[in-house]
Enzyme design. Sequence first.
Site, PDB file in Angstrom:
ATOM      1  N   ASP A  17      -8.285   3.597   1.416  1.00  0.00           N
ATOM      2  CA  ASP A  17      -7.312   3.876   2.469  1.00  0.00           C
ATOM      3  C   ASP A  17      -8.070   4.412   3.683  1.00  0.00           C
ATOM      4  O   ASP A  17      -8.653   5.497   3.628  1.00  0.00           O
ATOM      5  CB  ASP A  17      -6.290   4.901   1.982  1.00  0.00           C
ATOM      6  CG  ASP A  17      -5.127   5.079   2.948  1.00  0.00           C
ATOM      7  OD1 ASP A  17      -5.234   4.635   4.116  1.00  0.00           O
ATOM      8  OD2 ASP A  17      -4.119   5.667   2.535  1.00  0.00           O
ATOM      9  N   CYS A  40      -1.442   0.791   7.293  1.00  0.00           N
ATOM     10  CA  CYS A  40      -2.880   0.510   7.446  1.00  0.00           C
ATOM     11  C   CYS A  40      -3.304  -0.743   6.684  1.00  0.00           C
ATOM     12  O   CYS A  40      -3.541  -1.792   7.268  1.00  0.00           O
ATOM     13  CB  CYS A  40      -3.720   1.703   6.984  1.00  0.00           C
ATOM     14  SG  CYS A  40      -3.532   3.188   8.002  1.00  0.00           S
ATOM     15  N   ARG A  41      -3.410  -0.628   5.360  1.00  0.00           N
ATOM     16  CA  ARG A  41      -3.969  -1.714   4.550  1.00  0.00           C
ATOM     17  C   ARG A  41      -3.035  -2.905   4.393  1.00  0.00           C
ATOM     18  O   ARG A  41      -3.446  -4.051   4.619  1.00  0.00           O
ATOM     19  CB  ARG A  41      -4.366  -1.194   3.165  1.00  0.00           C
ATOM     20  CG  ARG A  41      -5.487  -0.170   3.214  1.00  0.00           C
ATOM     21  CD  ARG A  41      -5.703   0.492   1.883  1.00  0.00           C
ATOM     22  NE  ARG A  41      -4.564   1.373   1.572  1.00  0.00           N
ATOM     23  CZ  ARG A  41      -4.409   2.016   0.426  1.00  0.00           C
ATOM     24  NH1 ARG A  41      -5.296   1.873  -0.545  1.00  0.00           N
ATOM     25  NH2 ARG A  41      -3.364   2.799   0.233  1.00  0.00           N
ATOM     26  N   SER A  42      -1.795  -2.669   3.985  1.00  0.00           N
ATOM     27  CA  SER A  42      -0.920  -3.817   3.720  1.00  0.00           C
ATOM     28  C   SER A  42      -0.545  -4.599   4.991  1.00  0.00           C
ATOM     29  O   SER A  42      -0.438  -5.829   4.923  1.00  0.00           O
ATOM     30  CB  SER A  42       0.317  -3.412   2.915  1.00  0.00           C
ATOM     31  OG  SER A  42       1.060  -2.407   3.543  1.00  0.00           O
ATOM     32  N   CYS A  48       0.865  -1.181   0.000  1.00  0.00           N
ATOM     33  CA  CYS A  48       0.000   0.000   0.000  1.00  0.00           C
ATOM     34  C   CYS A  48       0.899   1.227   0.000  1.00  0.00           C
ATOM     35  O   CYS A  48       2.082   1.132  -0.322  1.00  0.00           O
ATOM     36  CB  CYS A  48      -0.991  -0.019   1.165  1.00  0.00           C
ATOM     37  SG  CYS A  48      -0.294   0.222   2.808  1.00  0.00           S
ATOM     38  N   ASN A  94       2.430   1.495   4.253  1.00  0.00           N
ATOM     39  CA  ASN A  94       2.682   0.224   4.936  1.00  0.00           C
ATOM     40  C   ASN A  94       2.364   0.317   6.428  1.00  0.00           C
ATOM     41  O   ASN A  94       3.058  -0.262   7.259  1.00  0.00           O
ATOM     42  CB  ASN A  94       4.120  -0.244   4.702  1.00  0.00           C
ATOM     43  CG  ASN A  94       4.382  -1.692   5.112  1.00  0.00           C
ATOM     44  OD1 ASN A  94       5.474  -2.016   5.530  1.00  0.00           O
ATOM     45  ND2 ASN A  94       3.400  -2.553   5.005  1.00  0.00           N
TER      46      ASN A  94
END
Length: 154
Positions: free
Chosen positions: A123, A12-14, A7, A10
């Site tokens: 995001d 939140c999402r990933s 993301c 690195n």
Amino acid sequence: MKILMVCLGNICRSPLAEGIMKQKVREAELDWMVDSAGTGHWHAGQLPDRRSIVTAGQHGIDITDQRARQFQVADFERFDKIFVMDTQNRRDVWRLARTEEHRAKVELMLDQIHPGQDRSVPDPYYDDDGFEEVFAMLDRACEAFVARETFPPG
């Protein structure tokens, strides 16, 4: 198989995607390696966002061993599959690709459940309420990928 989740920062999402995929891999008793990275360098060395940590924890996943790092060109050689969270991440990663083989490793995460639709994982950084929705999307996508890889159709 070696999988990289990517993301922007690195945090939140990933990290959520990494934690979820690791859990799916463990449950399926697969010998896969999963990591994550960001296209940006701002958070390198930091823990995932506290909201990602809390959301993952509510689902029995501990991501506090993760530390943010920036995507590197060498990741194309280290990983078999590179899942990006959105179309901008895809463009940024593709820009670093040296070969068509490298580009072919890069895929939108949500293509696992919405093939060819170019859907992005939103995001949640600026939306406290978005983390659970992001978790659910990533959970479904990781589940679909593991199922497809362990029980291919046909």
